[in-house]
Motif scaffolding. Structure first.
Motif, PDB file in Angstrom:
ATOM      1  N   VAL A 157       0.840  -1.202   0.000  1.00 44.91           N
ATOM      2  CA  VAL A 157       0.000   0.000   0.000  1.00 44.91           C
ATOM      3  C   VAL A 157       0.872   1.248   0.000  1.00 44.91           C
ATOM      4  O   VAL A 157       0.636   2.201  -0.754  1.00 44.91           O
ATOM      5  CB  VAL A 157      -0.946   0.000   1.215  1.00 44.91           C
ATOM      6  N   ALA A 158       1.911   1.236   0.856  1.00 44.52           N
ATOM      7  CA  ALA A 158       2.802   2.397   0.939  1.00 44.52           C
ATOM      8  C   ALA A 158       3.500   2.644  -0.393  1.00 44.52           C
ATOM      9  O   ALA A 158       3.589   3.789  -0.854  1.00 44.52           O
ATOM     10  CB  ALA A 158       3.826   2.182   2.050  1.00 44.52           C
ATOM     11  N   ASP A 159       3.992   1.604  -1.026  1.00 41.40           N
ATOM     12  CA  ASP A 159       4.704   1.765  -2.299  1.00 41.40           C
ATOM     13  C   ASP A 159       3.766   2.229  -3.412  1.00 41.40           C
ATOM     14  O   ASP A 159       4.117   3.103  -4.207  1.00 41.40           O
ATOM     15  CB  ASP A 159       5.365   0.441  -2.705  1.00 41.40           C
ATOM     16  N   GLU A 160       2.595   1.649  -3.465  1.00 41.65           N
ATOM     17  CA  GLU A 160       1.661   1.965  -4.551  1.00 41.65           C
ATOM     18  C   GLU A 160       1.151   3.401  -4.460  1.00 41.65           C
ATOM     19  O   GLU A 160       0.981   4.080  -5.483  1.00 41.65           O
ATOM     20  CB  GLU A 160       0.485   0.987  -4.510  1.00 41.65           C
ATOM     21  N   LEU A 161       0.931   3.875  -3.231  1.00 47.91           N
ATOM     22  CA  LEU A 161       0.342   5.206  -3.046  1.00 47.91           C
ATOM     23  C   LEU A 161       1.371   6.253  -2.632  1.00 47.91           C
ATOM     24  O   LEU A 161       1.003   7.401  -2.336  1.00 47.91           O
ATOM     25  CB  LEU A 161      -0.781   5.139  -2.003  1.00 47.91           C
ATOM     26  N   ASP A 162       2.649   5.865  -2.616  1.00 47.54           N
ATOM     27  CA  ASP A 162       3.741   6.780  -2.250  1.00 47.54           C
ATOM     28  C   ASP A 162       3.507   7.367  -0.856  1.00 47.54           C
ATOM     29  O   ASP A 162       3.583   8.577  -0.640  1.00 47.54           O
ATOM     30  CB  ASP A 162       3.868   7.897  -3.294  1.00 47.54           C
ATOM     31  N   LEU A 163       3.240   6.470   0.097  1.00 49.75           N
ATOM     32  CA  LEU A 163       3.042   6.866   1.494  1.00 49.75           C
ATOM     33  C   LEU A 163       4.159   6.306   2.355  1.00 49.75           C
ATOM     34  O   LEU A 163       4.797   5.300   2.003  1.00 49.75           O
ATOM     35  CB  LEU A 163       1.702   6.325   2.019  1.00 49.75           C
ATOM     36  N   HIS A 164       4.391   6.928   3.503  1.00 46.25           N
ATOM     37  CA  HIS A 164       5.269   6.328   4.499  1.00 46.25           C
ATOM     38  C   HIS A 164       4.573   5.094   5.065  1.00 46.25           C
ATOM     39  O   HIS A 164       3.342   5.053   5.168  1.00 46.25           O
ATOM     40  CB  HIS A 164       5.567   7.331   5.612  1.00 46.25           C
ATOM     41  N   LYS A 165       5.338   4.095   5.437  1.00 43.01           N
ATOM     42  CA  LYS A 165       4.737   2.858   5.943  1.00 43.01           C
ATOM     43  C   LYS A 165       3.871   3.117   7.179  1.00 43.01           C
ATOM     44  O   LYS A 165       2.811   2.499   7.338  1.00 43.01           O
ATOM     45  CB  LYS A 165       5.823   1.823   6.262  1.00 43.01           C
ATOM     46  N   ASN A 166       4.316   4.018   8.050  1.00 41.38           N
ATOM     47  CA  ASN A 166       3.508   4.310   9.241  1.00 41.38           C
ATOM     48  C   ASN A 166       2.171   4.951   8.868  1.00 41.38           C
ATOM     49  O   ASN A 166       1.145   4.678   9.489  1.00 41.38           O
ATOM     50  CB  ASN A 166       4.284   5.239  10.175  1.00 41.38           C
ATOM     51  N   SER A 167       2.202   5.807   7.843  1.00 46.63           N
ATOM     52  CA  SER A 167       0.959   6.430   7.387  1.00 46.63           C
ATOM     53  C   SER A 167       0.025   5.394   6.770  1.00 46.63           C
ATOM     54  O   SER A 167      -1.182   5.386   7.027  1.00 46.63           O
ATOM     55  CB  SER A 167       1.272   7.536   6.371  1.00 46.63           C
ATOM     56  N   ALA A 168       0.591   4.492   5.953  1.00 49.31           N
ATOM     57  CA  ALA A 168      -0.212   3.438   5.346  1.00 49.31           C
ATOM     58  C   ALA A 168      -0.842   2.553   6.420  1.00 49.31           C
ATOM     59  O   ALA A 168      -2.038   2.224   6.357  1.00 49.31           O
ATOM     60  CB  ALA A 168       0.639   2.605   4.403  1.00 49.31           C
ATOM     61  N   ARG A 169      -0.052   2.204   7.431  1.00 42.82           N
ATOM     62  CA  ARG A 169      -0.567   1.359   8.506  1.00 42.82           C
ATOM     63  C   ARG A 169      -1.663   2.083   9.283  1.00 42.82           C
ATOM     64  O   ARG A 169      -2.674   1.472   9.663  1.00 42.82           O
ATOM     65  CB  ARG A 169       0.575   0.969   9.444  1.00 42.82           C
ATOM     66  N   PHE A 170      -1.481   3.380   9.527  1.00 42.97           N
ATOM     67  CA  PHE A 170      -2.470   4.171  10.255  1.00 42.97           C
ATOM     68  C   PHE A 170      -3.820   4.145   9.540  1.00 42.97           C
ATOM     69  O   PHE A 170      -4.872   3.912  10.151  1.00 42.97           O
ATOM     70  CB  PHE A 170      -1.957   5.613  10.390  1.00 42.97           C
ATOM     71  N   HIS A 171      -3.804   4.354   8.229  1.00 40.33           N
ATOM     72  CA  HIS A 171      -5.061   4.392   7.470  1.00 40.33           C
ATOM     73  C   HIS A 171      -5.671   2.989   7.366  1.00 40.33           C
ATOM     74  O   HIS A 171      -6.901   2.838   7.429  1.00 40.33           O
ATOM     75  CB  HIS A 171      -4.818   4.979   6.088  1.00 40.33           C
ATOM     76  N   LEU A 172      -4.845   1.984   7.215  1.00 40.19           N
ATOM     77  CA  LEU A 172      -5.361   0.617   7.156  1.00 40.19           C
ATOM     78  C   LEU A 172      -6.017   0.225   8.482  1.00 40.19           C
ATOM     79  O   LEU A 172      -7.098  -0.378   8.495  1.00 40.19           O
ATOM     80  CB  LEU A 172      -4.229  -0.352   6.808  1.00 40.19           C
ATOM     81  N   ASP A 173      -5.361   0.552   9.597  1.00 44.89           N
ATOM     82  CA  ASP A 173      -5.937   0.229  10.907  1.00 44.89           C
ATOM     83  C   ASP A 173      -7.266   0.970  11.116  1.00 44.89           C
ATOM     84  O   ASP A 173      -8.216   0.416  11.684  1.00 44.89           O
ATOM     85  CB  ASP A 173      -4.957   0.600  12.021  1.00 44.89           C
ATOM     86  N   ALA A 174      -7.342   2.217  10.641  1.00 49.14           N
ATOM     87  CA  ALA A 174      -8.581   2.978  10.773  1.00 49.14           C
ATOM     88  C   ALA A 174      -9.701   2.344   9.955  1.00 49.14           C
ATOM     89  O   ALA A 174     -10.866   2.318  10.380  1.00 49.14           O
ATOM     90  CB  ALA A 174      -8.356   4.426  10.344  1.00 49.14           C
TER      91      ALA A 174
END
Length: 216
Positions: free
Chosen positions: A31-48
């Motif tokens: 998710v982080a690579d595909e959307l050019d996000l930091h891994k912590n940001s990707a994890r935050f949105h996924l957990d939400a």
């Protein structure tokens, strides 16, 4: 068609759209690579999304040493982010049931009248007809400005998505929507002219002829 707002911010909506388009569960890193996000940001949105019931997490058992990564997939309760399925449905219905007929534009306008009347029937008439109409158009993705006798469309959700050869029929349907809504609302206004421009469209209204004759 009623469009239910998903209520998600732009980044979280992009994350959910990625999960819905995926053919298999997706990891945080993907998710982080595909959307050019930091891994912590990707994890935050996924957990939400998991907390909201829109995604579910699972352990991806790889069979290798080390802690297996978590993967995420969209749930059936998640709201649809992409409108591609609706756009294609509209185009299929137009090409199958309206375009082949001799009275295609009249048929499209008649369908629009039914649509507009059904929207008006969901509420008790109140306020000023064109103002209420503008509200409903906004809920359906149109940008509008209006005055006492006209509505200007500053944004059309169909202009960039529907095939160009089908747009005139969609415009006829929207003209029917205007008149169907106003009639069911109890207004004495009807569409006088719908001017289609390259970026803006403009609808002017007049008092229905029967009402004008009674007033005279």
């Amino acid at each position: 068609m009623t469009n239910t707002p998903h209520g998600l911010g732009p980044t979280r909506a992009r994350v959910l759209a990625l999960l819905q388009a995926a053919t298999e569960p997706t990891s945080v890193v993907e998710v982080a690579d595909e959307l050019d996000l930091h891994k912590n940001s990707a994890r935050f949105h996924l957990d939400a999304l998991v907390d909201a019931g829109y995604a579910e997490r699972a352990v991806n058992a790889t069979g290798t040493q080390g802690r297996p990564p978590l993967v995420f997939s969209a749930t059936s309760e998640a709201p649809s982010i992409s409108n591609l399925h609706l756009t294609e449905l509209v185009q299929v219905l137009i090409s199958s049931f309206i375009e082949p007929t001799d009275d295609a534009r009249a048929r499209a306008e008649g369908a629009g009248r039914t649509w507009g009347a059904s929207v008006a029937a969901q509420e008790q008439p109140s306020g000023e007809a064109l103002s209420e109409l503008a509200v409903h158009l906004g809920e359906r993705g149109f940008g509008t400005t209006q005055d006492a006798a006209s509505v200007t469309f500053t944004r059309c959700p169909f202009r960039s998505t529907i095939e160009p050869e089908q747009l005139p029929l969609v415009c006829s349907m929207h003209r029917g929507f205007l008149d169907g809504y106003l009639d069911a609302f109890g207004s004495n206004l009807v569409t006088d002219e719908l001017q289609i421009g390259p970026k803006l469209c403009h609808a002017t209204f007049e008092v229905a002829s029967d009402d004008a004759e009674r007033s005279a």
